[in-house]
Design an enzyme around this catalytic site. Sequence first.
Site, PDB file in Angstrom:
ATOM      1  N   ASP A  92     -11.285 -39.025  -0.961  1.00 38.28           N
ATOM      2  CA  ASP A  92     -11.374 -37.671  -0.402  1.00 38.28           C
ATOM      3  C   ASP A  92     -10.250 -37.516   0.620  1.00 38.28           C
ATOM      4  O   ASP A  92     -10.229 -38.212   1.639  1.00 38.28           O
ATOM      5  CB  ASP A  92     -12.735 -37.474   0.264  1.00 38.28           C
ATOM      6  N   TYR A 125      -5.746 -21.099   3.633  1.00 39.59           N
ATOM      7  CA  TYR A 125      -4.983 -21.788   2.585  1.00 39.59           C
ATOM      8  C   TYR A 125      -3.487 -21.583   2.778  1.00 39.59           C
ATOM      9  O   TYR A 125      -2.702 -22.536   2.731  1.00 39.59           O
ATOM     10  CB  TYR A 125      -5.410 -21.273   1.210  1.00 39.59           C
TER      11      TYR A 125
END
Length: 261
Positions: A72, A168
Site C-alpha cells: 500500500d 487529485y
Amino acid sequence: MTDAYATFAQDSFAGRTVLVTGAASGMGFETARAFLSKGAEVVLCDRDAEGLSKRHDELKGIGASSHEVVADMGDPNSIRRMFDYCDANLARLDNVVTCAAIITAKRIPEQDWAHWQRVLGVNLLGTFFTVQGAVQRMQGSPNGGNIVCVASDAGVHGGGGLIADTAYAASKAGTLSLVKSVARELAGKKVRINALNPGPTDSPMHSHVDQALKDRIAANLPIRRMGQPDDMAAAILFLCSDAASFIYGAALDVDGGSMFR
C-alpha cells in the site's frame, strides 16, 4: 500482445529489473506486461491482493520471471517491506515506475481532511518514498537506474471535480515538482528520473466516468480518441530505454494533444 511495443526489440530489457507499483490493473498492469514482453524481470506491486494475484497469473509464460508483492503506497511500512522484498529477490534494481494512485472526483464542499490525507498520502507521499527507496539502491549500483513517476495532465491544468478533483490535481502537480527537485539533487549521479503526463485514458481508474462523457472527451481531443494503457506503457518503455538517455527531469505529455503548450 499489442503492436504498441513493436518498436522495441524482444530483448530490449533483457537482464534488467523493474519495479512497478499499481500493477493490479490499468496502466500499471500494462506497463508490467510490456516490460516482461521485452525481457525484463518485473516485480508487480499493488494493495489489491486478489487483483494482483489474478493479474500476475495472467503474465505467467510471458518473457522473463515476475514477482508479486502486496504493498500500500499510503503506508510507509508497506513501502519498506516492498523494497525489502526487492533486496532479497533481485540482483539489483534498474527501473522503478510509480503508477499507484487514487483518482477522486469530489466537489470542493465534499472534500474533508481525511480525503486530502488519503489522496496526498498515496499519490504524493507514496510516490516520494518509493522514489527515495529507488534512489538509495540505484546510487549504489554502477549501472545507476531509471525512475518514471506517473503524473497527470490534471497536475498542469487542474481538476474540476468531474473527472478529477482538487486533491487529485494538487497531488499530481506535486509529483511534477517532486520529479524536477529530485532530478536537480541527483544531477551527475547516473540515476535518471522523469515524469509521464497521461491525458484522458480509458482505464479502470476512470470507471467513475460514464461512456457519454468519455465520448465527449474523445471528440474534443485533437487525436479524436481516448488514450489506452498501452499508449502509456509504450512511453514508459521509451523513458526507461537507452534511447532516452538524454531525457532528464522532464515531463513527457502523452495526451492526444490535450495540452498544447
